[in-house]
Write an enzyme that holds these catalytic residues in place. Structure first.
Site, short mmCIF file in Angstrom:
data_model
loop_
_atom_site.label_atom_id
_atom_site.label_comp_id
_atom_site.label_asym_id
_atom_site.label_seq_id
_atom_site.Cartn_x
_atom_site.Cartn_y
_atom_site.Cartn_z
N SER A 136 0.85 -1.19 0.00
CA SER A 136 0.00 0.00 0.00
C SER A 136 0.88 1.23 0.00
O SER A 136 1.99 1.22 0.55
CB SER A 136 -0.91 0.02 1.23
OG SER A 136 -1.55 1.28 1.36
N TYR A 149 -1.88 -0.05 10.33
CA TYR A 149 -1.98 -0.55 8.96
C TYR A 149 -0.73 -0.16 8.18
O TYR A 149 -0.13 -0.99 7.47
CB TYR A 149 -3.23 0.02 8.30
CG TYR A 149 -3.40 -0.38 6.85
CD1 TYR A 149 -3.95 -1.61 6.51
CD2 TYR A 149 -2.99 0.47 5.82
CE1 TYR A 149 -4.10 -1.98 5.18
CE2 TYR A 149 -3.13 0.10 4.49
CZ TYR A 149 -3.70 -1.12 4.18
OH TYR A 149 -3.83 -1.47 2.87
#
Length: 256
Positions: A136, A149
């Site tokens: 990501s 995250y």
């Protein structure tokens, strides 16, 4: 790598990017093993791509090993692992419960490592294979409200670089796909929908195609969209400027 006839395990394949990846792989002639937690949705995707369904909770101890073993049992091997399953969580870090931290780290970081540990030896023994990891932009630039995250994705990124060095010359390749905002149920599931006008979310099919292209071309890294590469470059070359811009504009780019 030619995908025709290859056995591919796609984790988190019951929806979103994973389902789109399964469709692209099947179209390329791969034999797809679709992993998910929801039996109905997982079976539906598997039926759509002519593959097999494997159920399992990657957040539980031993869950990744069970999924890997079940996938190998389908065709006797796994040639390609697409470690796509992931969770999100949005909000101030201090409001995150212990169990939420543990579950996020388990699914987004520990499970991919365990899956690779289970499936890599067979690939090395056969002299052919591919580990496709899904990262990501959050793991390269950091995102407010997504501290855990972002940390898992940053760790996964370094793992990919290290593993790539270890398997060099073995016939096994490692790729990392780094998406920005993707139009999936990820944001709703994390507790807060994506509410910005820019950047506009990408279709999951675009990310899936980029990931599959990375496998077939043995590409180490794929950014989707490509302009996202600018952010980590600015962070590396001008960290002070990067931090000032981040503080001013806040969450400019959200994780997938």
């Amino acid at each position: 790598m030619r995908l025709d006839g290859k056995v591919v395990l796609v984790t988190g394949g019951s929806a979103g990017i994973g389902a789109a990846v399964a469709e692209r792989l099947a179209a390329a002639g791969a034999r797809v093993v679709v992993h998910g937690r929801d039996s109905g949705r997982t079976a539906a995707v598997a039926a759509r791509v002519g593959g097999a369904a494997v159920l399992g909770d990657l957040s539980t101890p031993g869950g990744a090993a069970e999924v890997a073993a079940a996938a190998v049992a389908v065709h006797g091997r796994v040639d390609v692992l697409v470690a796509n399953a992931g969770l999100g969580w949005s909000g101030p870090f201090v409001e995150m419960r212990d169990d939420e931290i543990d579950r996020l780290v388990a699914v987004d970081l520990v499970a991919p490592l365990q899956l690779v540990r289970c499936l890599l030896p067979g690939m090395v023994e056969r002299g052919s294979g591919h580990i496709a990891l899904v990262g990501s932009i959050a793991g390269r630039t950091a995102v407010a409200g997504e501290a855990v995250y972002a940390a898992t994705k940053a760790a996964l990124d370094v793992f990919a670089e290290s593993l790539r060095l270890e398997v060099r010359g073995s016939g096994v390749f490692v790729s990392m796909t780094i998406p920005g905002v993707v139009d999936t149920g990820f944001f709703t599931a994390r507790g807060r929908p994506y509410d910005r006008k820019r950047p506009r979310p990408l279709p999951a099919s675009d990310v899936a195609q980029a990931l599959v292209d990375g496998i077939t071309n043995d590409r180490a890294e794929t950014w989707i969209p490509g302009w996202l590469r600018i952010a980590p470059v600015v962070r590396a070359l001008a960290p002070g400027l990067y931090r000032r811009l981040s503080a001013r504009f806040g969450e400019q780019v959200m994780p997938r």
